[in-house]
Design a protein around this motif. Structure first.
Motif, PDB file in Angstrom:
ATOM      1  N   TRP A 110      53.318  52.715  31.690  1.00 12.61           N
ATOM      2  CA  TRP A 110      53.072  51.469  30.961  1.00 12.61           C
ATOM      3  C   TRP A 110      52.965  50.313  31.940  1.00 12.61           C
ATOM      4  O   TRP A 110      53.860  50.074  32.745  1.00 12.61           O
ATOM      5  CB  TRP A 110      54.218  51.240  29.973  1.00 12.61           C
ATOM      6  CG  TRP A 110      54.230  49.917  29.271  1.00 12.61           C
ATOM      7  CD1 TRP A 110      53.145  49.150  28.915  1.00 12.61           C
ATOM      8  CD2 TRP A 110      55.381  49.201  28.809  1.00 12.61           C
ATOM      9  NE1 TRP A 110      53.563  48.011  28.267  1.00 12.61           N
ATOM     10  CE2 TRP A 110      54.919  48.021  28.180  1.00 12.61           C
ATOM     11  CE3 TRP A 110      56.758  49.455  28.856  1.00 12.61           C
ATOM     12  CZ2 TRP A 110      55.808  47.086  27.619  1.00 12.61           C
ATOM     13  CZ3 TRP A 110      57.619  48.536  28.288  1.00 12.61           C
ATOM     14  CH2 TRP A 110      57.148  47.361  27.669  1.00 12.61           C
ATOM     15  N   THR A 111      51.848  49.604  31.870  1.00 12.66           N
ATOM     16  CA  THR A 111      51.663  48.373  32.638  1.00 12.66           C
ATOM     17  C   THR A 111      51.686  47.201  31.678  1.00 12.66           C
ATOM     18  O   THR A 111      51.007  47.207  30.649  1.00 12.66           O
ATOM     19  CB  THR A 111      50.332  48.386  33.406  1.00 12.66           C
ATOM     20  OG1 THR A 111      50.327  49.500  34.306  1.00 12.66           O
ATOM     21  CG2 THR A 111      50.153  47.102  34.201  1.00 12.66           C
ATOM     22  N   ASN A 112      52.461  46.202  32.018  1.00  5.61           N
ATOM     23  CA  ASN A 112      52.624  45.025  31.171  1.00  5.61           C
ATOM     24  C   ASN A 112      52.047  43.795  31.869  1.00  5.61           C
ATOM     25  O   ASN A 112      52.243  43.590  33.071  1.00  5.61           O
ATOM     26  CB  ASN A 112      54.111  44.808  30.862  1.00  5.61           C
ATOM     27  CG  ASN A 112      54.369  43.527  30.097  1.00  5.61           C
ATOM     28  OD1 ASN A 112      54.965  42.592  30.618  1.00  5.61           O
ATOM     29  ND2 ASN A 112      53.924  43.471  28.856  1.00  5.61           N
ATOM     30  N   TRP A 113      51.339  42.979  31.097  1.00  6.91           N
ATOM     31  CA  TRP A 113      50.777  41.712  31.571  1.00  6.91           C
ATOM     32  C   TRP A 113      51.410  40.607  30.733  1.00  6.91           C
ATOM     33  O   TRP A 113      51.237  40.583  29.514  1.00  6.91           O
ATOM     34  CB  TRP A 113      49.265  41.681  31.398  1.00  6.91           C
ATOM     35  CG  TRP A 113      48.508  42.791  32.072  1.00  6.91           C
ATOM     36  CD1 TRP A 113      48.635  44.140  31.877  1.00  6.91           C
ATOM     37  CD2 TRP A 113      47.476  42.640  33.050  1.00  6.91           C
ATOM     38  NE1 TRP A 113      47.761  44.827  32.666  1.00  6.91           N
ATOM     39  CE2 TRP A 113      47.024  43.935  33.396  1.00  6.91           C
ATOM     40  CE3 TRP A 113      46.869  41.536  33.652  1.00  6.91           C
ATOM     41  CZ2 TRP A 113      46.011  44.148  34.326  1.00  6.91           C
ATOM     42  CZ3 TRP A 113      45.855  41.740  34.579  1.00  6.91           C
ATOM     43  CH2 TRP A 113      45.436  43.033  34.909  1.00  6.91           C
ATOM     44  N   SER A 114      52.137  39.696  31.363  1.00 12.21           N
ATOM     45  CA  SER A 114      52.857  38.686  30.593  1.00 12.21           C
ATOM     46  C   SER A 114      52.849  37.352  31.329  1.00 12.21           C
ATOM     47  O   SER A 114      52.510  37.271  32.512  1.00 12.21           O
ATOM     48  CB  SER A 114      54.308  39.130  30.351  1.00 12.21           C
ATOM     49  OG  SER A 114      55.006  39.233  31.582  1.00 12.21           O
ATOM     50  N   VAL A 115      53.236  36.304  30.602  1.00 11.52           N
ATOM     51  CA  VAL A 115      53.358  34.965  31.173  1.00 11.52           C
ATOM     52  C   VAL A 115      54.830  34.580  31.126  1.00 11.52           C
ATOM     53  O   VAL A 115      55.386  34.407  30.039  1.00 11.52           O
ATOM     54  CB  VAL A 115      52.516  33.935  30.397  1.00 11.52           C
ATOM     55  CG1 VAL A 115      52.590  32.564  31.074  1.00 11.52           C
ATOM     56  CG2 VAL A 115      51.072  34.389  30.264  1.00 11.52           C
ATOM     57  N   ASN A 116      55.472  34.495  32.268  1.00 16.19           N
ATOM     58  CA  ASN A 116      56.859  34.039  32.375  1.00 16.19           C
ATOM     59  C   ASN A 116      56.931  33.053  33.540  1.00 16.19           C
ATOM     60  O   ASN A 116      56.372  33.314  34.601  1.00 16.19           O
ATOM     61  CB  ASN A 116      57.820  35.209  32.645  1.00 16.19           C
ATOM     62  CG  ASN A 116      57.886  36.191  31.503  1.00 16.19           C
ATOM     63  OD1 ASN A 116      56.971  36.979  31.305  1.00 16.19           O
ATOM     64  ND2 ASN A 116      58.962  36.155  30.751  1.00 16.19           N
ATOM     65  N   ARG A 117      57.645  31.982  33.353  1.00 14.85           N
ATOM     66  CA  ARG A 117      57.652  30.916  34.352  1.00 14.85           C
ATOM     67  C   ARG A 117      58.291  31.379  35.670  1.00 14.85           C
ATOM     68  O   ARG A 117      59.213  32.204  35.677  1.00 14.85           O
ATOM     69  CB  ARG A 117      58.367  29.681  33.818  1.00 14.85           C
ATOM     70  CG  ARG A 117      59.879  29.797  33.793  1.00 14.85           C
ATOM     71  CD  ARG A 117      60.517  28.652  33.023  1.00 14.85           C
ATOM     72  NE  ARG A 117      61.946  28.558  33.297  1.00 14.85           N
ATOM     73  CZ  ARG A 117      62.828  27.992  32.491  1.00 14.85           C
ATOM     74  NH1 ARG A 117      62.440  27.482  31.338  1.00 14.85           N
ATOM     75  NH2 ARG A 117      64.116  27.922  32.837  1.00 14.85           N
ATOM     76  N   MET A 118      57.779  30.828  36.788  1.00 12.31           N
ATOM     77  CA  MET A 118      58.310  31.128  38.123  1.00 12.31           C
ATOM     78  C   MET A 118      58.296  29.861  38.966  1.00 12.31           C
ATOM     79  O   MET A 118      57.273  29.165  39.041  1.00 12.31           O
ATOM     80  CB  MET A 118      57.493  32.223  38.802  1.00 12.31           C
ATOM     81  CG  MET A 118      57.593  33.579  38.137  1.00 12.31           C
ATOM     82  SD  MET A 118      56.723  34.866  39.069  1.00 12.31           S
ATOM     83  CE  MET A 118      57.060  36.300  38.037  1.00 12.31           C
ATOM     84  N   MET A 119      59.409  29.587  39.605  1.00  8.58           N
ATOM     85  CA  MET A 119      59.610  28.385  40.418  1.00  8.58           C
ATOM     86  C   MET A 119      59.667  28.750  41.891  1.00  8.58           C
ATOM     87  O   MET A 119      60.279  29.756  42.270  1.00  8.58           O
ATOM     88  CB  MET A 119      60.922  27.707  39.992  1.00  8.58           C
ATOM     89  CG  MET A 119      61.222  26.383  40.661  1.00  8.58           C
ATOM     90  SD  MET A 119      62.894  25.792  40.238  1.00  8.58           S
ATOM     91  CE  MET A 119      63.871  26.666  41.476  1.00  8.58           C
ATOM     92  N   ILE A 120      59.028  27.955  42.715  1.00  4.67           N
ATOM     93  CA  ILE A 120      59.083  28.189  44.158  1.00  4.67           C
ATOM     94  C   ILE A 120      60.511  27.954  44.655  1.00  4.67           C
ATOM     95  O   ILE A 120      61.076  26.882  44.466  1.00  4.67           O
ATOM     96  CB  ILE A 120      58.090  27.277  44.904  1.00  4.67           C
ATOM     97  CG1 ILE A 120      56.655  27.621  44.494  1.00  4.67           C
ATOM     98  CG2 ILE A 120      58.266  27.406  46.417  1.00  4.67           C
ATOM     99  CD1 ILE A 120      55.607  26.696  45.071  1.00  4.67           C
ATOM    100  N   ALA A 121      61.090  28.986  45.259  1.00  3.54           N
ATOM    101  CA  ALA A 121      62.457  28.886  45.783  1.00  3.54           C
ATOM    102  C   ALA A 121      62.465  28.733  47.309  1.00  3.54           C
ATOM    103  O   ALA A 121      63.424  28.225  47.882  1.00  3.54           O
ATOM    104  CB  ALA A 121      63.263  30.112  45.379  1.00  3.54           C
ATOM    105  N   GLY A 122      61.417  29.189  47.973  1.00  2.00           N
ATOM    106  CA  GLY A 122      61.284  29.117  49.428  1.00  2.00           C
ATOM    107  C   GLY A 122      59.856  29.440  49.803  1.00  2.00           C
ATOM    108  O   GLY A 122      59.022  29.710  48.933  1.00  2.00           O
TER     109      GLY A 122
END
Length: 495
Positions: free
Chosen positions: A164-176
């Motif tokens: 199973w491959t999943n394509w989703s939108v979840n937020r990501m913040m630059i940490a470094g």
């Protein structure tokens, strides 16, 4: 159906219909871009395309704001419709029915194309060349905990067994320079897949594709059943598979026309501080907490890459248009699957995803001769049982004389048809998202809260010939008078 295969084709189409505003004046990535995007939402202005960003002049990099927002009069749903292959002036019900029709077709898998021909491979960065701040990621809101590069991209991940491959939108913040902090709620599909990798004691391979073809974020926001590949559904929608290429450092395929692809692994035993960031209920976020770390192993990007950005907050923005549209379509599919006489469904974007409107066919009482309260309960049982209804706290059930995509019509129907004493059907302690601001601490942390269906149905209260008729322009005057008024409208002095 017109399949726009890249963000750039989408931008060209927006420009053609007057829904793109190129901004060549210098703007600052530090809050100014976010404020302009927010203002564009409020005015339903064309999507801003920023070409001259402080500190990034000469790179060719650009930022596209409000890629899935509402537009002005004439084609308010243009960005949604174009992304899903429909004409710019498509109605809400045209869009929903198109999605539901594809839901009943077999999926079509992506088509692998040669990497040499893939625009996303024009530049490849590894090792010491990796720096996420290479791109003009804005600090969007004044209270955000950092710069969020992932607000409208695709997170691509696969189960350890490859099933199973999943394509989703979840937020990501630059940490470094080579790390991201990721919001991955456990009940969501990305969280389920990550848990499978964690059970094996392994980091999860992942690819983050930014600036993808416009239909992908929409299917990424659709609550398809566990095990279903969203890219296959998009193939069914368009009648052809999307184009993909192998990633450089992880065993995943990525969209060939993506503007930016970030590859790497999400640690199963490492966290970093993430947040706050405003979310779809529309309030300034305050919470900061430890979240999983995404270690970047490669970045590929197009020349002059374009980063799409959403400024989450009060309605209407992409959290509402994307999630609302796709969840409503999935719920309509589920209601029809159990045989309920449903005309359509719609999330009121203006309610920040808190009102789902379900339109029963006008003959529902002849088809299913039960009291309206029982009908409303049947609707609630279907809606609240599935993933699509996980974030739905309030359902309004109306007949199909109401234009459920018009918030004015919905408010009128709710106010005049729901009985104040016994017009509610309550569902206690249902599974629920934790972002609604009215939840208690216990409800938020248990992912359970009460839900309600508002019964705005009239058919069982009147005989067929005595049912109230909406006293609208269309219903209140003879056809010849309507036509005369419309034909002479400008002659009356109106513009």
């Amino acid at each position: 159906m017109t399949h726009l295969r890249s963000l750039r084709e989408f931008i060209a189409e927006l420009e053609r219909i007057g829904e793109l505003q190129q901004i060549d004046r210098e703007v600052d990535w530090n809050l100014e871009i976010g404020a302009i995007i927010r203002r564009s939402y409020d005015l339903r202005a064309p999507a801003p395309l920023f070409t001259n960003i402080t500190g990034y002049q000469g790179t060719g990099f650009r930022v596209l704001g409000a890629p899935g927002a509402l537009s002005g009069e004439g084609h308010p749903l243009a960005r949604i419709a174009l992304a899903l292959g429909l004409p710019a002036d498509a109605t809400g019900q045209d869009i929903i029915e198109t999605i539901v029709a594809a839901r009943n077709k077999p999926g079509i898998p992506p088509r692998v194309v040669p990497a040499a021909n893939a625009p996303c491979k024009q530049n490849i960065l590894r090792d010491n060349d990796i720096d996420l701040l290479t791109f003009p990621t804005p600090l969007i809101h004044g209270n955000d905990g950092g710069r969020y590069i992932q607000t409208y991209g695709m997170n691509i991940a696969r189960t350890p067994d490859g099933s199973w491959t999943n394509w989703s939108v979840n937020r990501m913040m630059i940490a470094g320079r080579n790390t991201l902090a990721c919001l991955i709620p456990g009940p969501q599909h990305l969280g389920i897949i990550r848990a499978k990798w964690a059970q094996e004691g392994k980091p999860m391979p992942i690819a983050l594709a930014l600036g993808v073809e416009p239909g992908l974020p929409f299917v990424g926001g659709m609550p398809l059943p566990e095990g279903v590949d969203e890219s296959h559904f998009l193939g069914a929608l368009f009648g052809e598979g999307i184009e993909v290429v192998p990633a450089e450092t992880v065993d995943l395929h990525v969209p060939a026309t993506a503007e930016i692809v970030v590859e790497g692994h999400i640690a199963f035993d490492e966290t970093v501080m993430e947040g706050p960031m405003n979310e779809y209920p529309g309030y300034n976020a305050m919470e900061q907490s430890l979240k999983p770390v995404f270690h970047v192993s490669a970045i590929t990007h197009r020349d002059g890459a374009i980063l799409p950005v959403v400024a989450a907050g009060p309605p209407v923005e992409e959290d509402h248009t994307v999630t609302g549209t796709m969840h409503a379509a999935e719920i309509l599919h589920q209601l029809r699957e159990v045989g309920l006489p449903i005309a359509s469904t719609w999330f009121s974007y203006e309610s920040a995803m808190h009102w789902l409107i379900v339109s029963a066919r006008s003959d529902w009482h002849e088809t299913l001769p039960i009291p309206s309260a029982e009908f409303a309960r049947k609707v609630g049982e279907v809606v609240f049982a599935g993933k699509a209804g996980f974030g739905v706290p309030k359902v309004l059930v109306v007949e199909d004389d109401v234009d459920i995509a018009d918030v004015k019509d919905v408010v009128w129907a709710f106010a005049t048809r729901a009985h104040p004493e016994h017009g509610e059907v309550h569902f206690p302690a249902e599974p629920h998202v934790q972002l609604s601001v009215y939840l208690s601490e216990v409800e938020a942390h248990s992912y359970r809260a009460g839900k309600v269906v508002y019964n705005c149905l009239l058919a069982d209260l009147f005989s067929t010939e005595d049912r109230p008729v909406k006293g609208s322009f269309a219903n209140g005057w003879p056809t010849d008078v309507q036509q005369r008024v419309l034909a002479n409208w400008h002659d009356y002095g109106y513009r």
